[in-house]
Motif scaffolding. Structure first.
Motif, PDB file in Angstrom:
ATOM      1  N   MET A   1     -39.204 -34.511 -10.859  1.00  0.00           N
ATOM      2  CA  MET A   1     -38.868 -34.736 -12.239  1.00  0.00           C
ATOM      3  C   MET A   1     -38.131 -36.065 -12.344  1.00  0.00           C
ATOM      4  O   MET A   1     -37.314 -36.387 -11.518  1.00  0.00           O
ATOM      5  N   ASN A   2     -38.476 -36.678 -13.357  1.00  0.00           N
ATOM      6  CA  ASN A   2     -37.824 -37.967 -13.528  1.00  0.00           C
ATOM      7  C   ASN A   2     -36.659 -37.862 -14.505  1.00  0.00           C
ATOM      8  O   ASN A   2     -36.472 -36.857 -15.187  1.00  0.00           O
ATOM      9  N   LYS A   4     -36.087 -39.367 -17.258  1.00  0.00           N
ATOM     10  CA  LYS A   4     -36.460 -39.324 -18.663  1.00  0.00           C
ATOM     11  C   LYS A   4     -36.702 -37.879 -19.109  1.00  0.00           C
ATOM     12  O   LYS A   4     -36.242 -37.452 -20.166  1.00  0.00           O
ATOM     13  N   THR A   5     -37.385 -37.088 -18.336  1.00  0.00           N
ATOM     14  CA  THR A   5     -37.679 -35.703 -18.655  1.00  0.00           C
ATOM     15  C   THR A   5     -36.384 -34.882 -18.664  1.00  0.00           C
ATOM     16  O   THR A   5     -36.159 -34.034 -19.547  1.00  0.00           O
ATOM     17  N   ILE A   6     -35.525 -35.119 -17.696  1.00  0.00           N
ATOM     18  CA  ILE A   6     -34.256 -34.397 -17.615  1.00  0.00           C
ATOM     19  C   ILE A   6     -33.386 -34.742 -18.815  1.00  0.00           C
ATOM     20  O   ILE A   6     -32.754 -33.867 -19.426  1.00  0.00           O
ATOM     21  N   THR A   7     -33.362 -36.003 -19.205  1.00  0.00           N
ATOM     22  CA  THR A   7     -32.578 -36.432 -20.351  1.00  0.00           C
ATOM     23  C   THR A   7     -33.076 -35.774 -21.633  1.00  0.00           C
ATOM     24  O   THR A   7     -32.286 -35.289 -22.448  1.00  0.00           O
ATOM     25  N   ILE A   8     -34.379 -35.735 -21.809  1.00  0.00           N
ATOM     26  CA  ILE A   8     -34.967 -35.099 -22.998  1.00  0.00           C
ATOM     27  C   ILE A   8     -34.643 -33.610 -23.000  1.00  0.00           C
ATOM     28  O   ILE A   8     -34.247 -33.042 -24.023  1.00  0.00           O
ATOM     29  N   ALA A   9     -34.772 -32.941 -21.868  1.00  0.00           N
ATOM     30  CA  ALA A   9     -34.503 -31.512 -21.768  1.00  0.00           C
ATOM     31  C   ALA A   9     -33.024 -31.218 -22.070  1.00  0.00           C
ATOM     32  O   ALA A   9     -32.685 -30.271 -22.795  1.00  0.00           O
ATOM     33  N   THR A  11     -30.978 -33.128 -23.816  1.00  0.00           N
ATOM     34  CA  THR A  11     -30.728 -33.436 -25.221  1.00  0.00           C
ATOM     35  C   THR A  11     -31.174 -32.277 -26.105  1.00  0.00           C
ATOM     36  O   THR A  11     -30.453 -31.850 -27.026  1.00  0.00           O
TER      37      THR A  11
END
Length: 162
Positions: A1-2, A4-9, A11
């Motif tokens: 997982m990158n 960006k995906t972790i940040t979106i999740a 948020t």
């Protein structure tokens, strides 16, 4: 997982938690307001009833004092006293005890007066017995000195002694 995906999740998760907290806060506020209105409403009603009771007691006491003062100045017989009582308290009637020569008038159980008379007169034509010659008016109940049962017991004891 990158990242960006972790940040979106994260948020989305933070907004979901924030929305849940705000929704719960609104529910708690409305529940608190409901409880406050209900409890203060009951307290206000109870306090209003107490104030109403006190005001009624004060008014009854004041009227009974007015009756007593008027009677002391103008009344000579038990019949006149009965007329005066019906003027001040149309719904109440006193009781006359010709044997003991007194008239008891109770505005309420706590507020009453006892008027004492000097003699008993009987009309020869109508055979009606009345009390005449007002000697005193006992206002102990208005002053808070004696309970009604005590006054009645005293009156009975005085009758037995005679």
């Amino acid at each position: 997982m990158n990242i960006k995906t972790i940040t979106i999740a994260l948020t989305v998760l933070v907004f979901a938690v924030l929305a849940t907290v705000l929704m719960q806060k609104g529910s708690y506020v409305s529940q608190t307001q409901e409880y406050y209105e209900k409890s203060t409403g009951n307290t206000f009603k109870g306090a209003s009833r107490i104030v109403e009771f006190v005001n009624t007691s004060i008014e009854t006491n004041r009227t009974l004092w007015a009756l007593t003062c008027d009677a002391a100045q103008n009344v000579k017989t038990a019949k006149q006293m009965a007329e005066l009582e019906s003027k001040y308290f149309p719904g109440n009637k006193g009781t006359t005890n010709t044997k003991e020569q007194y008239r008891l008038f109770k505005a309420t159980e706590a507020y009453y007066i006892v008027s004492n008379y000097a003699k008993v007169e009987t009309d020869k034509k109508t055979k009606v017995t009345t009390l005449a010659g007002l000697t005193s008016i006992n206002v102990d109940a208005l002053l808070g000195n004696v309970a009604l049962k005590k006054a009645e017991e005293d009156a009975e004891e005085e009758g037995e002694e005679e």
